[in-house]
Motif scaffolding. Structure first.
Motif, mmCIF file in Angstrom:
data_model
loop_
_atom_site.group_PDB
_atom_site.id
_atom_site.type_symbol
_atom_site.label_atom_id
_atom_site.label_comp_id
_atom_site.label_asym_id
_atom_site.label_seq_id
_atom_site.Cartn_x
_atom_site.Cartn_y
_atom_site.Cartn_z
ATOM 1 N N ARG A 129 15.827 1.554 13.643
ATOM 2 C CA ARG A 129 15.734 1.237 14.759
ATOM 3 C C ARG A 129 15.523 -0.247 15.330
ATOM 4 N NH1 ARG A 129 16.749 6.718 14.389
ATOM 5 N NH2 ARG A 129 18.790 6.884 13.948
ATOM 6 N N VAL A 130 16.250 -0.436 15.506
ATOM 7 C CA VAL A 130 15.433 -1.611 17.034
ATOM 8 C C VAL A 130 14.876 -0.943 17.789
ATOM 9 C CG1 VAL A 130 16.612 -3.596 18.973
ATOM 10 C CG2 VAL A 130 16.796 -3.698 16.787
ATOM 11 N N ASN A 131 13.875 -1.531 18.643
ATOM 12 C CA ASN A 131 12.962 -1.006 19.912
ATOM 13 C C ASN A 131 12.681 -2.314 20.888
ATOM 14 O OD1 ASN A 131 10.697 -2.409 17.157
ATOM 15 N ND2 ASN A 131 10.316 -2.934 18.889
ATOM 16 N N TYR A 132 13.287 -2.721 21.092
ATOM 17 C CA TYR A 132 13.337 -4.567 22.280
ATOM 18 C C TYR A 132 14.665 -4.966 21.970
ATOM 19 C CZ TYR A 132 11.408 -7.960 24.319
ATOM 20 O OH TYR A 132 11.361 -8.698 25.987
ATOM 21 N N GLY A 133 15.132 -5.253 23.152
ATOM 22 C CA GLY A 133 15.821 -5.701 23.967
ATOM 23 C C GLY A 133 17.852 -5.448 23.903
ATOM 24 N N LYS A 134 17.935 -6.026 23.789
ATOM 25 C CA LYS A 134 19.565 -5.738 24.712
ATOM 26 C C LYS A 134 20.118 -4.791 23.302
ATOM 27 C CE LYS A 134 19.381 -7.702 28.432
ATOM 28 N NZ LYS A 134 19.108 -6.699 29.876
ATOM 29 N N LYS B 234 33.607 -5.075 7.490
ATOM 30 C CA LYS B 234 33.013 -4.877 8.415
ATOM 31 C C LYS B 234 32.406 -5.264 9.568
ATOM 32 C CE LYS B 234 37.891 -6.082 7.617
ATOM 33 N NZ LYS B 234 39.099 -7.506 7.453
ATOM 34 N N ASN B 235 31.095 -5.395 8.489
ATOM 35 C CA ASN B 235 29.534 -5.472 9.959
ATOM 36 C C ASN B 235 29.289 -3.682 10.274
ATOM 37 O OD1 ASN B 235 27.423 -6.971 10.344
ATOM 38 N ND2 ASN B 235 27.891 -6.288 12.219
ATOM 39 N N ASN B 236 30.012 -2.840 9.783
ATOM 40 C CA ASN B 236 30.116 -1.667 10.138
ATOM 41 C C ASN B 236 29.165 -0.594 9.400
ATOM 42 O OD1 ASN B 236 31.754 -1.612 12.289
ATOM 43 N ND2 ASN B 236 33.990 -0.876 10.565
ATOM 44 N N ILE B 237 27.884 -1.079 8.158
ATOM 45 C CA ILE B 237 27.123 -0.663 7.789
ATOM 46 C C ILE B 237 25.241 -0.904 8.284
ATOM 47 C CG2 ILE B 237 25.413 -0.621 5.448
ATOM 48 C CD1 ILE B 237 27.966 0.364 5.273
ATOM 49 N N ARG B 238 25.055 0.248 9.081
ATOM 50 C CA ARG B 238 24.001 -0.027 9.052
ATOM 51 C C ARG B 238 22.755 0.803 8.976
ATOM 52 N NH1 ARG B 238 27.023 -2.633 12.121
ATOM 53 N NH2 ARG B 238 27.316 -3.009 14.187
ATOM 54 N N ASP B 239 22.310 0.673 7.770
ATOM 55 C CA ASP B 239 21.131 -1.501 7.555
ATOM 56 C C ASP B 239 21.820 -2.034 6.126
ATOM 57 O OD1 ASP B 239 20.627 -1.533 10.567
ATOM 58 O OD2 ASP B 239 19.309 -0.445 10.063
ATOM 59 N N ALA C 27 12.556 -2.673 14.348
ATOM 60 C CA ALA C 27 13.037 -3.955 14.402
ATOM 61 C C ALA C 27 13.651 -4.174 15.591
ATOM 62 C CB ALA C 27 14.579 -3.150 13.454
ATOM 63 N N MET C 28 13.400 -6.164 15.208
ATOM 64 C CA MET C 28 13.664 -6.436 16.321
ATOM 65 C C MET C 28 15.219 -6.900 16.133
ATOM 66 S SD MET C 28 11.061 -7.619 18.024
ATOM 67 C CE MET C 28 12.004 -9.066 18.649
ATOM 68 N N ASP C 29 16.265 -7.086 17.244
ATOM 69 C CA ASP C 29 17.563 -7.856 16.995
ATOM 70 C C ASP C 29 17.798 -8.720 17.925
ATOM 71 O OD1 ASP C 29 20.113 -8.873 16.507
ATOM 72 O OD2 ASP C 29 20.746 -6.427 15.900
ATOM 73 N N LEU C 30 17.260 -10.302 17.812
ATOM 74 C CA LEU C 30 18.253 -11.140 19.086
ATOM 75 C C LEU C 30 18.635 -11.702 18.805
ATOM 76 C CD1 LEU C 30 14.264 -11.626 21.114
ATOM 77 C CD2 LEU C 30 16.344 -9.656 21.641
ATOM 78 N N GLY C 31 19.621 -11.450 17.728
ATOM 79 C CA GLY C 31 20.399 -12.427 17.185
ATOM 80 C C GLY C 31 20.486 -11.801 15.873
ATOM 81 N N ASN C 32 19.857 -11.557 15.309
ATOM 82 C CA ASN C 32 19.366 -11.604 13.417
ATOM 83 C C ASN C 32 18.631 -10.264 13.691
ATOM 84 O OD1 ASN C 32 21.181 -13.816 12.706
ATOM 85 N ND2 ASN C 32 18.796 -15.065 12.922
ATOM 86 N N TYR C 33 19.420 -9.095 12.957
ATOM 87 C CA TYR C 33 18.083 -8.013 13.003
ATOM 88 C C TYR C 33 17.327 -8.140 11.674
ATOM 89 C CZ TYR C 33 17.297 -2.704 10.780
ATOM 90 O OH TYR C 33 16.721 -2.208 10.157
ATOM 91 N N LYS C 34 15.786 -7.971 12.179
ATOM 92 C CA LYS C 34 15.131 -8.376 11.077
ATOM 93 C C LYS C 34 14.201 -6.758 11.888
ATOM 94 C CE LYS C 34 13.995 -12.936 12.147
ATOM 95 N NZ LYS C 34 13.536 -14.040 12.694
ATOM 96 N N PRO C 35 13.853 -5.662 10.251
ATOM 97 C CA PRO C 35 13.109 -4.558 10.416
ATOM 98 C C PRO C 35 11.862 -4.998 9.792
ATOM 99 C CG PRO C 35 14.357 -4.618 8.036
ATOM 100 C CD PRO C 35 14.571 -6.192 8.832
#
Length: 604
Positions: free
Chosen positions: A449-454, A403-408, A287-295
């Motif tokens: 899970r995110v594969n790139y970025g902070k 409270k944003n505690n769900i992934r994803d 997935a990407m997440d550079l501010g917005n999560y995108k699977p």
């Protein structure tokens, strides 16, 4: 006999066996292609004029549980590299430990996240200890494949695009030592985009660049950083990956060939990423997440020269024509592509509610919600992929807040009736008031899970903190692990709880159909136009996720996973079905967008 004169970086060019050598590379990942098709794909690579195969090595597949290593069957790295040598290809290995690759957690195993203090891709002792133990095993596998041992591996890449992460100035040096201290003396490389070149390298390791648009400023920057060294584009992105809910990315062959031609004219070595993308079978997409999560989607077609099912595209033939000019001998004939088949639609014959199969799963009790990776399952390695069900009792309704505690993404059920969804954009669901005790269920999906970025550092899945009902945190959970691995699907197949027909009144559910194949099985694509979201299993093989939002509207089914005669098809469906499973000869990847016309930042 030991060879000593392998790939070297001399004055502005590579040499191999003391002679000038231009790397014409292409990426094919063995873990994205059924083993029985490796030979076909590598033969087509050779026939295109490629002289060097590059492949990542995914740590999370080779060590899915701590200390449990798998290098056999589909994961037989030594067999894959040896096959490349038989075909006549050199090999550049990219073993990480982090690989990115649009692969879950960039190839890092999820059990690393059981350590609440874990700092991935740093010199943190807990991370480096795990890396060293893995490399102890990995190097025993790859060492016989090295050029100096008589094998085809002429270079290895350490880590991947670290300049875009760059959290620890000592880390890359430590990873280099992981290679060299175990006797690897082949040429070592790093790869980074332009912005990452400054921070991504380490002394004594050749830097290479990743790009798609031709930027001589970037190439000159690389050349200036390491004078008198050969220049290589380690990843020339000849397509792009897709994310759910957006368009399918394409990169027209005319635009691609113009750039590749210019790179070759300037004497630069190149590796095409991807030459053949393959498929993110199972739940392995990133997935990407550079501010917005995108699977990312199940398909990794990537608009590559070889399609997801191994067909030669216009890109392939354009590249073959171009690369033929850089060979003294005629290129081999192109192998004939395998036949595909559009099977007749099949009707669902049986269904089974999710609620009826929970006894087949591992479960635990916990006062607090526990994230997926820290569940006491899989020999205390936690759950890696799939779904996790959290259930607790409530006695009143009101505002359920994540409270944003769900992934994803969580489907919410009140007494096992669907009432709403929690995801990165929606953090609240209203529950109706009612008398007496009721069962609240949250079916949480790890969408990748995110594969790139902070954001790589925040990839624990399931429920990662408190969930509130009217501002009061919920307590007293029963948690079910629904990883849907092979043993679970096999138990499902022999369950005595299947009911006839398609009318599953209590969703989510599993839906079962039989596909009869007369004659030799052929590759095909599964389409589910009347369904919503879930996963598809054929003869216990997890083909991957389906989702009506697209862009992907098909799942690749290799013919070698089918039997002549009867085949079992199971669809896990979250919300709706029309009871019909359709097959197609050709894929449907949805509406397209031209990647070459988009600003690069919009891709990321």
């Amino acid at each position: 006999m030991e060879r000593v004169d392998g790939l070297k970086d001399t004055t502005c060019q590579f040499t191999l066996d003391g002679k000038p050598f231009r790397i014409l590379g292409g990426s094919i990942h063995y873990f994205r292609v059924p083993r029985e098709y490796w030979h076909d794909r590598l033969l087509k690579m050779k026939a295109c004029g490629i002289n060097t195969l590059t492949t990542y090595v995914p740590w999370n597949l080779h060590e899915p549980e701590k200390g449990a290593y798998h290098f056999e069957g589909q994961l037989d790295l030594r067999a894959y590299v040896s096959l490349a040598a038989e075909v006549g290809l050199w090999v550049i290995l990219r073993p990480g430990p982090y690989i990115c690759a649009e692969w879950d957690l960039g190839g890092l195993p999820s059990w690393l996240l059981r350590d609440k203090n874990m700092q991935l891709r740093t010199s943190y002792p807990g991370f480096m200890e795990a890396v060293n133990l893995y490399f102890d095993k990995l190097v025993t596998v790859i060492k016989p494949l090295l050029y100096k041992e008589g094998g085809p591996v002429i270079a290895l890449q350490i880590e991947n695009e670290y300049g875009s992460y760059a959290k620890d100035k000592n880390y890359m040096k430590l990873i280099k030592i992981c290679f060299q201290s175990r006797g690897i003396s082949e040429l070592l490389m790093t790869s980074d985009n332009w912005e990452g070149l400054r921070c991504g390298g380490t002394e004594g390791v050749l830097r290479t660049i990743n790009l798609q648009r031709l930027s001589f400023g970037a190439i000159q920057h690389l050349a200036d950083m390491q004078p008198q060294k050969p220049v290589m584009v380690m990843e020339y992105w000849c397509g792009w990956f897709d994310v759910w809910g957006e368009h399918h990315h394409v990169f027209h062959y005319e635009d691609m060939i113009n750039v590749v031609s210019e790179i070759l004219k300037r004497g630069i070595s190149i590796n095409l990423y991807m030459f053949h993308g393959g498929t993110n079978f199972g739940f392995m997409n990133g997935a990407m997440d550079l501010g917005n999560y995108k699977p990312q989607v199940t398909s990794y077609d990537y608009d590559a020269p070889l399609s997801e099912s191994g067909d030669c595209t216009e890109k392939y033939y354009a590249l073959r024509n171009l690369f033929s000019r850089y060979h003294y001998e005629p290129l081999p004939e192109v192998p004939i592509s395998q036949q595909r088949r559009e099977y007749s639609p099949v009707i669902v014959e049986q269904h089974l509610s999710l609620w009826d199969i929970l006894h087949l799963t591992e479960s635990c009790r916990s006062e607090l919600p526990v994230n997926m990776e820290n569940l006491p399952v899989n020999n205390n390695n936690g759950q890696s992929y799939g779904y996790t069900l959290y259930e607790t009792s409530i006695t009143y309704g009101g505002s359920l807040q994540s409270k944003n505690n769900i992934r994803d993404r969580a489907l919410v059920f009140d007494n096992r009736q669907f009432v709403g969804m929690l995801d990165p954009r929606n953090h609240e669901v209203a529950l109706l008031d009612g008398e007496g005790e009721r069962l609240l269920s949250l079916l949480v999906e790890n969408c990748g899970r995110v594969n790139y970025g902070k954001a790589l550092d925040e990839q624990r899945k399931g429920i990662v903190g408190d969930i509130f009902l009217n501002q009061i945190p919920l307590r007293g959970f029963t948690i079910f692990s629904l990883e849907m691995r092979l043993d679970f699907i096999n138990k499902l197949l022999i369950s005595d709880r299947w009911k006839s027909g398609t009318n599953c009144t209590s969703m989510p559910g599993f839906f079962r159909a039989r596909l009869y194949v007369d004659g030799p099985p052929r590759d095909t694509f599964i389409k589910l136009p009347g369904w919503a979201k879930g996963a598809v299993f054929v003869n216990s093989h997890n083909l991957g996720r389906h989702w009506s939002i697209g862009p992907q509207h098909c799942l690749y089914l290799p013919g070698l996973w089918l039997n002549s005669g009867e085949n079992q098809v199971i669809v896990f469906e979250e919300q709706k079905t029309d009871g019909v499973i359709v097959f197609a000869e050709n894929p449907e990847y949805g509406k397209t967008t031209d990647v070459y016309k988009l600003p690069f930042c919009s891709l990321l």
